[in-house]
Design a protein around this motif. Structure first.
Motif, short mmCIF file in Angstrom:
data_model
loop_
_atom_site.label_atom_id
_atom_site.label_comp_id
_atom_site.label_asym_id
_atom_site.label_seq_id
_atom_site.Cartn_x
_atom_site.Cartn_y
_atom_site.Cartn_z
N THR A 264 3.60 15.62 71.57
CA THR A 264 2.60 15.28 70.85
C THR A 264 1.40 14.40 71.41
OG1 THR A 264 3.87 15.90 68.78
CG2 THR A 264 1.84 14.85 68.40
N PRO A 265 1.90 13.13 71.87
CA PRO A 265 0.80 12.28 72.53
C PRO A 265 0.33 12.86 73.69
CG PRO A 265 3.03 11.01 72.03
CD PRO A 265 3.14 12.53 71.81
N LEU A 266 0.93 13.92 74.36
CA LEU A 266 0.25 14.35 75.62
C LEU A 266 -0.55 15.61 75.31
CD1 LEU A 266 3.52 14.40 77.93
CD2 LEU A 266 1.72 12.51 77.46
N THR A 267 -0.66 16.01 74.18
CA THR A 267 -1.42 17.43 74.06
C THR A 267 -2.85 17.29 73.90
OG1 THR A 267 -1.36 16.75 71.37
CG2 THR A 267 0.24 18.33 72.39
N PRO A 268 -3.32 16.18 73.86
CA PRO A 268 -4.84 15.85 74.19
C PRO A 268 -5.38 16.35 75.48
CG PRO A 268 -4.23 14.32 72.49
CD PRO A 268 -2.79 14.93 72.86
N TRP A 269 -4.37 15.56 76.51
CA TRP A 269 -4.49 15.82 77.89
C TRP A 269 -4.32 17.24 78.25
CZ3 TRP A 269 -7.27 11.48 79.34
CH2 TRP A 269 -6.97 10.33 78.68
#
Length: 294
Positions: A264-269
């Motif tokens: 989840t924390p990596l999805t924007p990137w």
């Protein structure tokens, strides 16, 4: 209450350029270099100042190897033969400060009577230029409407997607180098380092913003994500460089890989990488990816 700044921000303008085939012709599978030459030739002849900023920004910055360019070419999917009347569609994405040259770029391309493309220089004529995501008409039949050329912002990708599994498809050759060598064993940390670095260098040079703390944290989290499967392979490719007057190795990785974990924390990137590409030679269309979550 003060609004929280997004983790990254950068304007981009996708121009969808549609050419009509006037003579049946055979073209290379990967048209990134060819279309880069088409746009560059039009700008060099019709708008030299725009060409200097957009295509020679690296030279203006002292020709440093790692100066990032303010545009991306996205070629069409491979097609061996274009028959008379077929459309050849590709996207030119302007990044940050380069957007202010959009009108000059549209005008320069529109002023070219026909483009000679491929080894046989077969004729292609401009049909229209659209806003690449909203499909508003920017140029058609000698009429220009720059109001349709509305920029977008990568900040829309800062929203996190809930994900524990991801499939990443490399649509065009991904060229990530480490120590001068092409990286073939690509993992999650390599991908996240590549896109955070790309957002950082683009925003530093062409306007925008990146939250360095969040970017650093994303790189740390990526090291804990396991690789599920990898079906990547080396795509051997060469192109002729007019600047160097020689054939240049342009090999890169194609295929797909999957990974699992708290993504989840990596999805924007990962989402913004779909727009900005990863690795080297994105200006020629390399490094285009697609992402699927579940």
């Amino acid at each position: 209450m003060k609004k929280k700044a997004p983790i990254f921000s950068l304007e981009h303008l996708p121009l969808l350029i549609r050419l009509k085939t006037k003579e049946t012709t055979s073209l290379p599978a990967f048209l990134g270099s060819t279309l880069h030459g088409v746009v560059g030739w039009a700008l060099a002849h019709q708008s030299p100042k725009t060409y200097a900023y957009v295509f020679e920004n690296r030279r203006m910055g002292g020709a440093a190897q790692d100066i990032v360019n303010p545009y991306i070419i996205e070629p069409p999917r491979p097609k061996s033969i274009y028959f008379e009347g077929d459309l050849l569609c590709f996207r030119l994405i302007l990044l940050g400060d380069a957007i202010r040259y959009a009108e000059h770029i549209v005008s320069a391309i529109a002023q070219v009577p026909s483009f000679g493309i491929g080894a046989e220089r077969k004729r292609f004529e401009l049909m229209d230029i659209l806003q690449g995501d909203q499909y508003g008409s920017i140029w058609k039949s000698e009429r220009m409407n720059m109001q349709a050329a509305s920029p977008e912002n990568i900040s829309v990708f800062t929203q996190q997607d809930q994900a524990l599994w991801c499939s990443l498809q490399f649509l065009t050759p991904v060229r990530i180098r480490r120590g001068g060598a092409l990286v073939q064993d690509i993992d999650v940390p390599t991908i996240i380092r590549s896109i955070t670095r790309r957002v950082r260098t683009l925003t530093e040079r062409y306007g925008g913003y990146i939250n360095e703390d969040v970017a650093t944290r994303a790189c740390e989290l990526a090291s804990g994500i396991g690789l599920g499967s990898s079906a990547l392979y080396l795509n051997q490719m060469n192109r002729y460089s007019n600047r160097k007057k020689e054939s240049v190795d342009w090999s890169g990785m194609l295929g797909a890989l999957t990974f699992e974990g708290e993504l989840t924390p990596l999805t924007p990137w990962l989402n913004v990488a779909r727009v900005l590409h990863i690795g080297r030679n994105s200006t020629f269309g390399c490094g285009q990816i697609e992402v699927i979550y579940r």
